[in-house]
Design a protein around this motif. Sequence first.
Motif, PDB file in Angstrom:
ATOM      1  N   GLY A 190       0.789  -1.153  -0.084  1.00 42.29           N
ATOM      2  CA  GLY A 190       0.165  -0.010  -0.203  1.00 42.29           C
ATOM      3  C   GLY A 190       0.906   1.167   0.006  1.00 42.29           C
ATOM      4  O   GLY A 190       1.923   1.141   0.305  1.00 42.29           O
ATOM      5  N   TYR A 191       0.102   2.441  -0.306  1.00 45.30           N
ATOM      6  CA  TYR A 191       0.759   3.639  -0.230  1.00 45.30           C
ATOM      7  C   TYR A 191       1.238   3.946   1.180  1.00 45.30           C
ATOM      8  O   TYR A 191       0.562   3.910   2.168  1.00 45.30           O
ATOM      9  N   PRO A 192       2.634   4.496   1.382  1.00 45.36           N
ATOM     10  CA  PRO A 192       3.073   4.432   2.675  1.00 45.36           C
ATOM     11  C   PRO A 192       2.849   5.651   3.517  1.00 45.36           C
ATOM     12  O   PRO A 192       3.507   6.314   3.590  1.00 45.36           O
ATOM     13  N   GLU A 193       1.571   5.605   4.228  1.00 43.97           N
ATOM     14  CA  GLU A 193       1.391   6.559   5.237  1.00 43.97           C
ATOM     15  C   GLU A 193       0.575   5.769   6.485  1.00 43.97           C
ATOM     16  O   GLU A 193       0.185   4.980   6.563  1.00 43.97           O
ATOM     17  N   PHE A 194       1.043   6.519   7.579  1.00 38.17           N
ATOM     18  CA  PHE A 194       0.786   6.018   8.855  1.00 38.17           C
ATOM     19  C   PHE A 194      -0.842   6.011   9.053  1.00 38.17           C
ATOM     20  O   PHE A 194      -1.194   4.933   9.727  1.00 38.17           O
ATOM     21  N   SER A 195      -1.662   6.744   8.612  1.00 38.58           N
ATOM     22  CA  SER A 195      -2.963   6.683   8.604  1.00 38.58           C
ATOM     23  C   SER A 195      -3.650   5.582   7.836  1.00 38.58           C
ATOM     24  O   SER A 195      -4.709   5.209   8.174  1.00 38.58           O
ATOM     25  N   LYS A 196      -2.727   4.726   7.048  1.00 33.93           N
ATOM     26  CA  LYS A 196      -3.434   3.507   6.451  1.00 33.93           C
ATOM     27  C   LYS A 196      -3.730   2.484   7.487  1.00 33.93           C
ATOM     28  O   LYS A 196      -4.386   1.429   7.089  1.00 33.93           O
ATOM     29  N   PHE A 197      -2.891   2.367   8.580  1.00 34.37           N
ATOM     30  CA  PHE A 197      -3.339   1.397   9.587  1.00 34.37           C
ATOM     31  C   PHE A 197      -4.497   1.704  10.448  1.00 34.37           C
ATOM     32  O   PHE A 197      -4.875   0.893  11.037  1.00 34.37           O
ATOM     33  N   LYS A 198      -5.256   2.973  10.221  1.00 31.38           N
ATOM     34  CA  LYS A 198      -6.178   3.350  10.964  1.00 31.38           C
ATOM     35  C   LYS A 198      -5.952   3.371  12.457  1.00 31.38           C
ATOM     36  O   LYS A 198      -5.427   3.878  13.176  1.00 31.38           O
ATOM     37  N   GLU A 199      -6.596   1.996  12.925  1.00 31.99           N
ATOM     38  CA  GLU A 199      -6.306   1.744  14.452  1.00 31.99           C
ATOM     39  C   GLU A 199      -4.926   1.131  14.578  1.00 31.99           C
ATOM     40  O   GLU A 199      -4.507  -0.129  13.929  1.00 31.99           O
ATOM     41  N   ILE A 200      -4.160   1.498  15.677  1.00 28.67           N
ATOM     42  CA  ILE A 200      -3.202   0.812  16.240  1.00 28.67           C
ATOM     43  C   ILE A 200      -3.301   0.754  17.615  1.00 28.67           C
ATOM     44  O   ILE A 200      -3.954   1.363  18.343  1.00 28.67           O
ATOM     45  N   PRO A 201      -2.507  -0.226  18.280  1.00 23.02           N
ATOM     46  CA  PRO A 201      -2.822  -0.563  19.618  1.00 23.02           C
ATOM     47  C   PRO A 201      -2.131   0.207  20.580  1.00 23.02           C
ATOM     48  O   PRO A 201      -2.346  -0.127  21.737  1.00 23.02           O
ATOM     49  N   ALA A 202      -1.270   1.017  20.416  1.00 20.89           N
ATOM     50  CA  ALA A 202      -0.585   1.836  21.471  1.00 20.89           C
ATOM     51  C   ALA A 202      -0.951   3.444  21.067  1.00 20.89           C
ATOM     52  O   ALA A 202      -0.848   3.832  20.028  1.00 20.89           O
ATOM     53  N   TRP A 203      -1.052   4.300  22.074  1.00 17.53           N
ATOM     54  CA  TRP A 203      -1.314   5.630  21.969  1.00 17.53           C
ATOM     55  C   TRP A 203       0.114   6.366  21.707  1.00 17.53           C
ATOM     56  O   TRP A 203      -0.104   7.406  21.410  1.00 17.53           O
TER      57      TRP A 203
END
Length: 488
Positions: free
Chosen positions: A412-425
Amino acid sequence: MKTQKKIILMLFMLMACSTVFAKDYKASFFHIKSDGSTMNTRSIQFAIDYISKNGGGRLVFYVGRYLTGSIYLKSNVTIQLEEGAVLLGSTNPFDYDRIGNTALIHARDVENVGITGKGMIDGQGRALANNSIAYANDGLIVDILKYDRTRESIRPMVIYFYNCVNVNIKELIMQNSACWLQTYERCKNLVIDHITVNNVAYWNSDGIDVVDCDNVVITNNNIDAADDGICLKSHTEGFFCHNILIENNIVRTSANGIKLGTAGKGGFRNIKILNNTVYNTYRSAIALQSVDGGFLEDIIVDGLKSANTGHVIFLRLGERIPGKKSTMKRISIKNVVADVPLGKADAGYDYEGPIEDMPRNISPIIIAGLPGQYIEDVTFSNFEISYPGAGSKYMAYVALDKLDSIPEEAGGYPEFSKFKEIPAWGIYVRHAKNINFSNLLLKAEKKDYRLPIVMDDVHGAALKKVTFQQIDQKKLLHTHKSTKVNVN
């Protein structure tokens, strides 16, 4: 650091020597008109050719508006725009030549060239891009109109330099490109210093793009861009960005502040990113990405102020070209102060980041390799990060016992928002080796259901003097499929 400073001094001396003995030629001497309506393309080109053939010098523009289409710099010629002079790009797309890419000012296979002075280059990009769309809609330009806009390759930049040696871009105001504002590809000994960029007239409007260049100094610039602010790329296998200093710049964008990658077929080596400020930026303040089969190594980020920016640090390995494995190693990031907003950091700007990437449970730092392809030898030190907290379980699709369900998104295009939810704040690390954190303070302003740090498939990690402030949370770290993770 002393070696890097010597390189800077030598580059500035080289640029000065290339022009100090050169002759000045007034634009009016070549009957170049300053009325803003006379098309000066041929007159300006004649002047550049004449100066180059007669030993080099500066073509000096004084107060006025000088309309032109595509022109080509030649060896030993500098365009000098005095304060009040405006080089004005035509709004007719047929006034621009396409040589690899289309641009207002081209330079190809030349040396000792520059654009300097306290004047302005205005690409008139919004009108130019809209005219390009109109021609495409009428069938006069063949274009697929992806996302309801013409392709980048036929929307003119302001500057496109290819395979040039000794390039000096200094003190200018540059604005309103129909595409990326300025691209320097396979250039050597490039200085971009004290320029102001206002490139928010249209989509895909990067501030500065440097592609496969060697010995580059990007210092003291003020950049406002609709797309990435300062972006290093590598278009060709066997070529790479090397020996680059990015220092003391102020950047605001509706994409990433300072980015290495997206295009990364060759690589990036020996890059120093020092004492920069990124603010009101939609995506990452610093994004280091190796996703097209190249390498990214020996990177230093020292001194970053990230204010009201949607994400702070994003390190990403990817595999956008099947079978092409990328690498990332030896990265040091230190002395960072950052705050992350709850909503859109670029709200209210003409071209905001995509609303489809919101809302999201955001986090300041993501290090994401791939299974069997590890990000290696990374150190983080002296961080203070304020995060809004308020991560919502209602948006969550992953729990700590289901970390394997987070998609890899390798192609995928490499943007952090592609992960949507991640498990650490605070910090999420996945598929990495030898990762070290020291002297970090992470603060969540509101209650968040997630932990500060999660590590998944991490082998060899140290956390020293890592502290956090979070309502109703005492646990710092969760690990999964990881080994040799030490907390001191």
